[in-house]
Design an enzyme around this catalytic site. Structure first.
Site, short mmCIF file in Angstrom:
data_model
loop_
_atom_site.label_atom_id
_atom_site.label_comp_id
_atom_site.label_asym_id
_atom_site.label_seq_id
_atom_site.Cartn_x
_atom_site.Cartn_y
_atom_site.Cartn_z
N ASP A 247 -1.53 6.08 -5.29
CA ASP A 247 -2.70 5.58 -4.34
C ASP A 247 -3.64 4.58 -5.29
O ASP A 247 -3.54 4.28 -6.38
CB ASP A 247 -3.55 6.91 -4.18
N LYS A 269 -5.43 3.81 -0.05
CA LYS A 269 -6.24 3.94 1.10
C LYS A 269 -7.63 4.54 0.72
O LYS A 269 -7.76 5.23 -0.49
CB LYS A 269 -5.58 5.14 2.14
#
EC number: 2.1.1.107
Length: 463
Positions: A247, A269
Site C-alpha cells: 500500500d 489507495k
C-alpha cells in the site's frame, strides 16, 4: 556505496605484500588461506614470515620496493610504517590498474580488506569502507556468535545438490526445496553432530517429497513507517515472498527489506482515491496464490486496525487459499510513542479509543456523546478531511474547547512533524499538516512537553 563488495578468486594468482612486520603477517595469513601465490617485499621480516618462506609457502624479496615487483600481480598490499613508501606503492599500482590496499589509509585504497566470518564455503564480510575498522570487528564478533559452525557443511552439501535440484522443472518448486533444506532443523542437528549418513537420508527425504508449489498469502503489518518497528516475523516473510502487494503507507525503508527478486505490486489507495479498487486487490491475491506463489500482502500499521485486512482474508477463506497474519505496530501506538504521548496514564486517561475518520461511504458517523466523555484518549485515523466536523461535534457534546490535541504527520519517520494545540483549533491545525497524519485528543498530549524524545525540532505549538 564507496566500495563494491566483491569476493575474489585468488587461488594460484600472484599477489604482493610490501612490508615485513606484524601487519604483513596478518595479511599474508589471509592470502595464504585463499591459496594465493604470495610475495613479501621487505628488507627485514618477522620470524613467522621467514618460517613460511622456509616452508615454501611464500616468496621473499628482501630489498627496498621497486615498481617492477608489481608486474603481473593481481593485488598489492602496502603494510610498511613508511608513508612515502606506501604512497609510492599506491601510485604505481594505480598506474598499472592493480587493486591496492594501503593499511590504515582508506584514501589510498582501491580495495578494502573486510572483517571476515569464515564458514567456508560460506563467507560473511563486513566493511566500514575503512572509516571504522573497530566497528566492523565488533559487528563480526556479534554475527559470529549467531552463526553455527555447521553452516559451512550445509553450504557444501548444497553445492553437491545443485545439479540434482536443477532437474526439478518448476522454478518455484526448486526454491521451495532450498528453503526447506536450509530451515530443516533435524538436518542441521545431524550436520552439527557429524552424522553424515543420517544427513544424507534427510536430504533424500526432502528430494522425494512432492515438489508441487502450493500458494498462500501472508498478511503482514509493516508498522507506521520506521523500518526498525517491523517485526522479526514480518521481516522473515518479506525475505521469503515471491510477490509483495503493498500500500501507499508502506515506507521505502520497509520495502528495502523485500527479497530482491520478488515481484512488487503497488496497490496504493487513500481516501477518495482508490487507484486499485479493493475488489481488484482481493482478486489479485487470489490469482497470485493460485499460481503457487508465496504472497505477502503488506499493509501500513496493523492490518486488522482500519486496514481492511479482514475483508481480504474473507475472500481468501471463501476460495480455500491458505493464509496467515503477522500483526504490526499500529499507527496509534507508533505515532504516540514517537511523539512523547502515552495513550493511557493514571493521571489522565483510563481508556483509549481508536476511531476511523471515515466509513466506507466516506462519512464520519460516530457516537459523539461517548467520545466526549472525560479521562480518555481519542485517536482518529484518516481524520484530516473531517477535522472541522470532529472539532464541532466533540465540543457540541461537551468536550471542552481547551482539550489538548496533537496532529502527527509521517509518524515514526525521519520526516515526522507534530503540531499541538487545543480542540477549538483543530480545524485550523489540520491545514498545517498533510496526509498521512493521525489526530490524538486528550490531556495526555500535554505530557509531550516532558516526554518528547524523538522529534523536538519538528514539533510546532498551536496558535
Amino acid at each position: 556505496m564507496d566500495f563494491l563488495p566483491l569476493f575474489c578468486q585468488l587461488q594460484h594468482k600472484p599477489v604482493l605484500i610490501v612490508g615485513g612486520g606484524e601487519v604483513a603477517v596478518r595479511k599474508a595469513r589471509l592470502l595464504l588461506d585463499a591459496k594465493a601465490r604470495v610475495t613479501i617485499n621487505a628488507p627485514h621480516l618477522e620470524p613467522q614470515l621467514m618460517s613460511w618462506a622456509e616452508q615454501g609457502l611464500l616468496t621473499v624479496c628482501a630489498a627496498d620496493f621497486h615498481p617492477e615487483l608489481l608486474d603481473g600481480k593481481w593485488l598489492v598490499i602496502a603494510a610498511t610504517n613508511q608513508p612515502e613508501v606506501n604512497q609510492q606503492v599506491f601510485n604505481e599500482a594505480n598506474r598499472r590498474q592493480i587493486f591496492c590496499n594501503v593499511v590504515d589509509s582508506p584514501a589510498h585504497c582501491s580495495a578494502i580488506m573486510p572483517a571476515i566470518i569464515d564458514r567456508s564455503p560460506l563467507m560473511v564480510a563486513i566493511s566500514s569502507a575503512g572509516s571504522a575498522p573497530l566497528l566492523s570487528r565488533q559487528l563480526r564478533e556479534k554475527i559470529e556468535a549467531l552463526l553455527p559452525q555447521h553452516l559451512g557443511q550445509l553450504a557444501t552439501l548444497a553445492g553437491k545438490l545443485r545439479e540434482r535440484v536443477k532437474a526439478i522443472p518448476d522454478k518455484l518448486a526448486r526454491r521451495r526445496f532450498w528453503e526447506r533444506l536450509f530451515s530443516h532443523e533435524r538436518l542441521a542437528c545431524q550436520l552439527a553432530r557429524g552424522q553424515q549418513q543420517a544427513a544424507e537420508e534427510s536430504v533424500a527425504e526432502l528430494l522425494n517429497e512432492p515438489q508441487q508449489s502450493k500458494g498462500s498469502v501472508t498478511l503482514v503489518g509493516a508498522g507506521p513507517g520506521d523500518a526498525g518497528l517491523l517485526t522479526l516475523n514480518g521481516l522473515q516473510q518479506l525475505q521469503q515472498a515471491d510477490v509483495v502487494v503493498y500500500d501507499r503507507l508502506v515506507s521505502q525503508e520497509v520495502l528495502a527489506h523485500v527479497r530482491r527478486d520478488a515481484e512488487r505490486i503497488f496497490v496504493g489507495k487513500e481516501a477518495g482515491c482508490h487507484c486499485v479498487p479493493q475488489q481488484a486487490i482481493n482478486q489479485l491475491l487470489l490469482e497470485q496464490a493460485r499460481l503457487g506463489k508465496q504472497v505477502v500482502r503488506l499493509k501500513g500499521g496493523d492490518p486488522f486496525i482500519f486496514g481492511r485486512g479482514g475483508e481480504e482474508l474473507e475472500t481468501l477463506a471463501e476460495a480455500g487459499i491458505p493464509f496467515s497474519v503477522v500483526p504490526g505496530i499500529t499507527a496509534a501506538s507508533g505515532c504516540a510513542a514517537y511523539s512523547g504521548i502515552p495513550l493511557t496514564h493514571r493521571d489522565h486517561a483510563q481508556r483509549v479509543q481508536f476511531i476511523t475518520g471515515h466509513d466506507k461511504e466516506g462519512n464520519i458517523a460516530q457516537e459523539w456523546p461517548a467520545l466526549a466523555t472525560p479521562r480518555q484518549t481519542l485517536v482518529f485515523y484518516m481524520g484530516l478531511a473531517h477535522a472541522g466536523r470532529i472539532q464541532d461535534e466533540l465540543q457540541t457534546h461537551g468536550l471542552p474547547g481547551h482539550t489538548p490535541v496533537a496532529l502527527v504527520e509521517q509518524g515514526t519517520r525521519l520526516q515526522q512533524r507534530v503540531v499541538r494545540g487545543k480542540l477549538q483549533q483543530l480545524a485550523q491545525l489540520a491545514t498545517q499538516v498533510e496526509s498521512p497524519s493521525l489526530i490524538i485528543i486528550g490531556s495526555v498530549v500535554t505530557l509531550a512537553d516532558k516526554l518528547d524524545w524523538y522529534g523536538e525540532a519538528n514539533t510546532l505549538a498551536g496558535v
